[in-house]
Scaffold this motif. Structure first.
Motif, PDB file in Angstrom:
ATOM      1  N   GLU A 555       0.892  -1.169   0.000  1.00 16.66           N
ATOM      2  CA  GLU A 555       0.000   0.000   0.000  1.00 16.66           C
ATOM      3  C   GLU A 555       0.925   1.212   0.000  1.00 16.66           C
ATOM      4  O   GLU A 555       1.806   1.298   0.871  1.00 16.66           O
ATOM      5  N   ASP A 556       0.772   2.094  -0.959  1.00 17.55           N
ATOM      6  CA  ASP A 556       1.617   3.298  -1.053  1.00 17.55           C
ATOM      7  C   ASP A 556       3.099   2.992  -0.877  1.00 17.55           C
ATOM      8  O   ASP A 556       3.780   3.617  -0.053  1.00 17.55           O
ATOM      9  N   ASP A 557       3.586   2.030  -1.615  1.00 19.69           N
ATOM     10  CA  ASP A 557       5.014   1.693  -1.554  1.00 19.69           C
ATOM     11  C   ASP A 557       5.514   1.248  -0.185  1.00 19.69           C
ATOM     12  O   ASP A 557       6.666   1.497   0.189  1.00 19.69           O
ATOM     13  N   ILE A 584      10.531 -10.481   7.064  1.00 25.50           N
ATOM     14  CA  ILE A 584      10.935 -10.917   5.717  1.00 25.50           C
ATOM     15  C   ILE A 584      12.356 -10.480   5.380  1.00 25.50           C
ATOM     16  O   ILE A 584      12.937 -10.936   4.400  1.00 25.50           O
ATOM     17  N   TYR A 585      12.908  -9.588   6.175  1.00 24.56           N
ATOM     18  CA  TYR A 585      14.309  -9.207   5.958  1.00 24.56           C
ATOM     19  C   TYR A 585      14.984  -9.139   7.320  1.00 24.56           C
ATOM     20  O   TYR A 585      14.826  -8.161   8.057  1.00 24.56           O
ATOM     21  N   ASN A 595      11.739  -6.023  -2.505  1.00 25.39           N
ATOM     22  CA  ASN A 595      12.174  -4.728  -3.032  1.00 25.39           C
ATOM     23  C   ASN A 595      12.626  -3.902  -1.828  1.00 25.39           C
ATOM     24  O   ASN A 595      11.829  -3.542  -0.963  1.00 25.39           O
ATOM     25  N   MET A 596      13.929  -3.616  -1.789  1.00 24.19           N
ATOM     26  CA  MET A 596      14.475  -2.968  -0.585  1.00 24.19           C
ATOM     27  C   MET A 596      13.980  -1.533  -0.404  1.00 24.19           C
ATOM     28  O   MET A 596      13.929  -1.040   0.727  1.00 24.19           O
ATOM     29  N   THR A 597      13.643  -0.876  -1.482  1.00 20.90           N
ATOM     30  CA  THR A 597      13.089   0.474  -1.324  1.00 20.90           C
ATOM     31  C   THR A 597      11.777   0.372  -0.548  1.00 20.90           C
ATOM     32  O   THR A 597      11.538   1.105   0.418  1.00 20.90           O
ATOM     33  N   ILE A 598      10.952  -0.569  -0.977  1.00 19.44           N
ATOM     34  CA  ILE A 598       9.658  -0.735  -0.304  1.00 19.44           C
ATOM     35  C   ILE A 598       9.864  -1.238   1.125  1.00 19.44           C
ATOM     36  O   ILE A 598       9.195  -0.790   2.065  1.00 19.44           O
ATOM     37  N   THR A 602       8.833   0.468   4.664  1.00 18.62           N
ATOM     38  CA  THR A 602       8.004  -0.264   5.629  1.00 18.62           C
ATOM     39  C   THR A 602       8.570  -0.147   7.035  1.00 18.62           C
ATOM     40  O   THR A 602       7.845   0.153   7.988  1.00 18.62           O
ATOM     41  N   ILE A 603       9.878  -0.370   7.142  1.00 17.83           N
ATOM     42  CA  ILE A 603      10.452  -0.328   8.494  1.00 17.83           C
ATOM     43  C   ILE A 603      10.363   1.099   9.048  1.00 17.83           C
ATOM     44  O   ILE A 603      10.113   1.304  10.240  1.00 17.83           O
ATOM     45  N   ALA A 604      10.505   2.081   8.170  1.00 18.82           N
ATOM     46  CA  ALA A 604      10.366   3.475   8.629  1.00 18.82           C
ATOM     47  C   ALA A 604       8.939   3.699   9.163  1.00 18.82           C
ATOM     48  O   ALA A 604       8.754   4.318  10.207  1.00 18.82           O
ATOM     49  N   LYS A 605       7.962   3.157   8.475  1.00 17.46           N
ATOM     50  CA  LYS A 605       6.567   3.277   8.923  1.00 17.46           C
ATOM     51  C   LYS A 605       6.349   2.572  10.263  1.00 17.46           C
ATOM     52  O   LYS A 605       5.597   3.052  11.121  1.00 17.46           O
ATOM     53  N   VAL A 606       6.971   1.432  10.424  1.00 16.53           N
ATOM     54  CA  VAL A 606       6.833   0.710  11.699  1.00 16.53           C
ATOM     55  C   VAL A 606       7.370   1.589  12.833  1.00 16.53           C
ATOM     56  O   VAL A 606       6.703   1.782  13.851  1.00 16.53           O
ATOM     57  N   HIS A 607       8.556   2.141  12.634  1.00 14.50           N
ATOM     58  CA  HIS A 607       9.126   2.993  13.688  1.00 14.50           C
ATOM     59  C   HIS A 607       8.228   4.202  13.969  1.00 14.50           C
ATOM     60  O   HIS A 607       8.086   4.625  15.105  1.00 14.50           O
TER      61      HIS A 607
END
Ligand SMILES: *[C@@H]1O[C@H](CO)[C@@H](O)[C@H](O)[C@H]1NC(C)=O
Ligand SMILES: *[C@@H]1O[C@H](CO)[C@@H](O)[C@H](O)[C@H]1NC(C)=O
Ligand SMILES: *[C@@H]1O[C@H](CO)[C@@H](O)[C@H](O)[C@H]1NC(C)=O
Ligand SMILES: *[C@@H]1O[C@H](CO)[C@@H](O)[C@H](O)[C@H]1NC(C)=O
Ligand SMILES: *[C@@H]1O[C@H](CO)[C@@H](O)[C@H](O)[C@H]1NC(C)=O
Ligand SMILES: *[C@@H]1O[C@H](CO)[C@@H](O)[C@H](O)[C@H]1NC(C)=O
Ligand SMILES: *[C@@H]1O[C@H](CO)[C@@H](O)[C@H](O)[C@H]1NC(C)=O
Ligand SMILES: *[C@@H]1O[C@H](CO)[C@@H](O)[C@H](O)[C@H]1NC(C)=O
Ligand SMILES: *[C@@H]1O[C@H](CO)[C@@H](O)[C@H](O)[C@H]1NC(C)=O
Ligand SMILES: *[C@@H]1O[C@H](CO)[C@@H](O)[C@H](O)[C@H]1NC(C)=O
Ligand SMILES: *[C@@H]1O[C@H](CO)[C@@H](O)[C@H](O)[C@H]1NC(C)=O
Ligand SMILES: *[C@@H]1O[C@H](CO)[C@@H](O)[C@H](O)[C@H]1NC(C)=O
Length: 704
Positions: A555-557, A584-585, A595-598, A602-607
């Motif tokens: 969702e939204d990259d 997953i990583y 896809n590491m950009t995505i 994701t991890i930035a969103k989690v934080h």
């Protein structure tokens, strides 16, 4: 199919034959730097001695005097009486619940609303029992009830290096010294009490035996009922300097065998209670004894001295073999706290989590989930043993996959799948407790592939291949038939119904969860390789599913928990519980479709969004492993030391807002994270430590 026993033995030989690490680190002084030094009892966290199958928790007296800390084992379990409700009087009256699953009704082990009583019985039984309490008896010293506040100069040291607790205090100016130690070989606790107060029926001990409650999902901090004395019996067979107390709670019977040295007398306090007193009968100033708990009558000759010797051999050997890490504890407070957690976790996991079955979340400290263990948690509880080279401790319980294979085949067949579907919240028989989440989680399925692959990387033999072959085949067959061919999209879907790792979604809407998609691919890939290594070809169906699973939902990259989850990042209920998708990583090696950009988004969103005060347990090690794999050592360490991931003075991982203390997946996960930081993984030799940390490490095996 080889028997489990042969399997274990053969493997053990292999493991023992693996070379010891030549240690450059002064392990003994580093371990002893974190010896516990206490001056008060802990209401939740006992100091413990034990051997992985048996643990004895003590208060400041080195016994269970003021606080009824528990004595738990791998083998002590009890069933409450069955309900008398018509048509709900037998386990066979419980038949589960049918849910629609891709157009057909599938039977799930869930509580049946029409049969609540037998469903609840199946959840709560069998439950683990507290084998008994041993406390100081203040005796004819004439003091009646003594409280902890009446003791002075209280001091207790747990020497981690030799697994022995020395407790001392004074009462009315008289000093009392107590040494407590457990046998690494048998379920024995041995005690030496030394004081002038011991003389002739002075200071002694009592043994007490509780009934099982079976009423509470969490029996913490204390297990058992001491006031239901008429519901169970004890009987005693005396012999010279010893006695066997047989404790019977309904269908459960076990023996507490006590042996003492010198002249002492054991007597039952009241006929209608289960309390026994042991006190010196002559003018000795020491009382030494041992108590061995066992499902059967035992005939062993151990004494306090032999038990202490066994521990003094086993523990230094435990610390000396396998991996070790030395952090800059003198110059950096974070490193010092991390080192403390590492050392205390190593002690506590050997005491609590190295038994014949996988451990419950609270080990042998108290009961959670009625004392049962969870198959999805086996990864977090046991994987670290391998990474630290403690193969023999790993081997004690990993046979659970072989043992539970028949029930797992039965479960899959009953549901119309092929192969073996692993259960969830389990007792030693392999029965999975009814539960909506229990029956719909799937992330436990690929664990055997992870274990098998790690084992093969370190023991690449025919024996390893054969050992796991039928297990991986059974589980892969289930995984392949569970994946559902969606002819509209031309790909395989996982679910619905199902629960993802985070257990916080509507199971009827949950489809294609990110982590499970990756884990399914990973597991089927290893299962296929396993066949190729044996010069067999992998079943088409496994590789077809592996190669055609739905893509990771986005969702939204950013990756999201499952496909179609509505507004994940702005919905509070979806940004809490286990952030499984980051696995997953880190936990898993990168999937070729990652896809590491995505992922980085994701991890930035989690934080940014996650409700960490509601997180617990392995969430923090999970994130630490991900951060380490991303090369961010500072953040990895921050995760391990997060305020929501506390370890108390005794080293117990604090449960947090949702579960009682201790919650050992935090400790086991910490050791796994540290091992990966020290030993690296495929494509990265490691280590990854914060800037400026001087770290010495040795003996870690590399991750995938
Ligand atoms: C107990 O130990 C703590 C920390 O070492 C110390 O601050 C405290 O004074 C001690 N209390 C007693 C009663 O000895
Ligand atoms: C509890 O009951 C189950 C089902 O009858 C039985 O299989 C199991 O052996 C019993 N366990 C104990 C500890 O009595
Ligand atoms: C018990 O089962 C019998 C036979 O299936 C049925 O006739 C009866 O109504 C049931 N009784 C209750 C109380 O559910
Ligand atoms: C999911 O579907 C089953 C029927 O297959 C139903 O009994 C259950 O209540 C549903 N759960 C939710 C949360 O909608
Ligand atoms: C100890 O305390 C208990 C509970 O307060 C009381 O019932 C008992 O009589 C006391 N025993 C003595 C010897 O004072
Ligand atoms: C028990 O402890 C006392 C005091 O530390 C010591 O003198 C004695 O040797 C110990 N007994 C045994 C059997 O180790
Ligand atoms: C027995 O003890 C438990 C706590 O261990 C308590 O909750 C319960 O009320 C007691 N029951 C009786 C009959 O005293
Ligand atoms: C003890 O037995 C009695 C009589 O059978 C029963 O009513 C009571 O519930 C039992 N107590 C416990 C704690 O199981
Ligand atoms: C216990 O073991 C000892 C030594 O092995 C043996 O002499 C004795 O007969 C045994 N006792 C019983 C009751 O089996
Ligand atoms: C097939 O996949 C599509 C896209 O995810 C989904 O909308 C559809 O519901 C799936 N078909 C079935 C029958 O589940
Ligand atoms: C990864 O995702 C980003 C953002 O959607 C996209 O721009 C990029 O092309 C993708 N990279 C690959 C290799 O597919
Ligand atoms: C993802 O983040 C890591 C850590 O910050 C960084 O090293 C890497 O280059 C990033 N990858 C991409 C594709 O942005």
């Amino acid at each position: 199919m080889p028997s489990i026993q042969l399997w274990g033995k053969a493997l053990l030989l292999l493991f023992v034959a693996s070379p010891f690490v030549e240690s450059k680190i002064d392990r003994k002084s580093l371990v002893q730097q974190y010896n516990l030094k206490l001056n008060h009892s802990h209401p939740y966290s006992p100091v413990q001695v034990g051997n992985g199958n048996f643990a004895f928790g003590v208060d400041i007296t080195g016994l269970q005097t003021f606080l009824p800390h528990n004595t738990l084992s791998s083998w002590g379990w009890h069933n409450s009486s069955l309900p008398s409700t018509p048509n709900q009087t037998s386990p066979t009256d419980y038949t589960g619940v049918d849910w629609w699953t891709h157009g057909r009704l599938v039977n799930y082990e869930q509580p049946d609303p029409a049969k609540k009583d037998i469903s609840q019985w199946m959840i709560a039984n069998p439950h683990r029992i507290n084998l008994g309490r041993i406390g100081l008896w203040w005796g004819n010293v004439g003091r009646g009830n003594v409280s902890e506040e009446q003791l002075s100069d209280k001091y207790q040291v747990l020497d981690l290096w030799e697994g022995v607790v020395a407790s001392s205090f004074s009462i009315d100016g008289e000093e009392v010294l107590i040494t407590t130690v457990a046998s690494p070989e048998t379920d024995t606790v041995a005690v030496n009490i030394s004081s002038t107060l011991v003389r002739t029926e002075g200071l002694g001990i009592y043994l007490d035996f509780p009934y099982a409650s079976g009423k509470n999902k969490f029996d913490a901090p204390f297990v058992g009922l001491y006031n239901a004395t008429s519901n169970h019996t004890t009987s005693t067979q005396y012999r010279n300097r010893g006695a066997s107390i047989t404790h019977t709670l309904d269908a459960t019977t076990y023996v507490a065998d006590i042996a003492w040295e010198g002249y002492a007398r054991l007597a039952r306090l009241h006929e209608d209670e289960h309390k026994y007193i042991l006190a010196a009968s002559q003018n000795f100033e020491t009382l030494t004894f041992r108590v061995t708990y066992s499902p059967q009558v035992v005939n062993i000759s151990s004494t306090f001295a032999t038990v202490k010797d066994e521990a003094a051999t086993w523990w230094p050997e435990y610390w000396s073999r396998g991996a070790f890490v030395s952090l800059p504890t003198a110059t950096n407070s974070s490193a010092n706290e991390l080192q403390r957690r590492i050392i205390l976790s190593q002690y506590l996991l050997a005491v609590n989590e190295a038994g014949k079955d996988p451990p419950q979340e609270s080990g042998l400290v108290n009961n959670g989930w009625y004392g049962k263990f969870h198959l999805e948690m086996v990864f977090w509880h046991l994987m670290h043993w391998m990474f630290w080279g403690k193969w023999d401790l790993y081997d004690r319980s990993i046979g659970v996959y072989e043992r539970f294979l028949p029930t797992s085949f039965g479960r899959a067949k009953n549901q119309g799948y092929e192969g073996a579907r692993l259960g969830k919240m389990s007792d030693p028989s392999g029965r999975s407790a009814p539960g909506e989440i229990n029956s719909l989680l799937i992330w436990q399925q690929p664990h055997p592939m992870y274990f098998a692959e790690m084992e093969y990387r370190n023991f690449p033999t025919t024996q390893t291949l054969q050992k796991w072959d039928h297990i991986l085949t059974g589980v892969a067959d289930f995984m392949a038939t569970y994946a559902w061919w969606n002819s509209t999209t031309g790909r395989y879907d996982l679910g619905p119904p199902m629960y993802p790792v985070s257990e916080n979604t509507n199971p009827n809407q949950t489809v294609n969860p990110t982590f499970e998609l990756a884990y399914w691919r990973f597991g089927l890939d290893i299962a296929a390789k396993w066949q190729v290594r044996q010069n067999k070809s992998a079943p088409e169906q496994w590789t077809h599913v592996r190669d055609n699973l739905a893509p990771f939902p986005t969702e939204d990259d950013t990756y999201v928990t499952y496909e179609g989850i509505p507004n994940m990042w702005s919905t509070p209920e979806y940004t809490e519980d286990h952030p499984g998708l980051v696995g997953i990583y880190g936990w898993l090696p990168p999937d070729s479709r990652l896809n590491m950009t995505i992922f980085n988004n994701t991890i930035a969103k989690v934080h940014e969004t996650w409700n960490f005060p509601f997180s617990y347990g392995w969430d923090f090690p999970l994130l630490a492993i991900t951060e380490a794999r991303r090369g961010d050592a500072e953040r990895a360490v921050q995760q391990l030391l997060d305020v929501n991931n506390a370890f108390d003075e005794v080293g117990m991982p604090v449960g947090g807002t949702r579960v009682p203390t201790p919650y050992f997946p935090s400790a086991a996960g910490l050791l796994l994270a540290v091992a990966m930081m020290a030993g690296g993984w495929d494509g990265f030799e490691g280590p990854v430590w914060p800037e400026g940390w001087e770290v010495e490490s040795e003996g870690f095996i590399r991750g995938m």
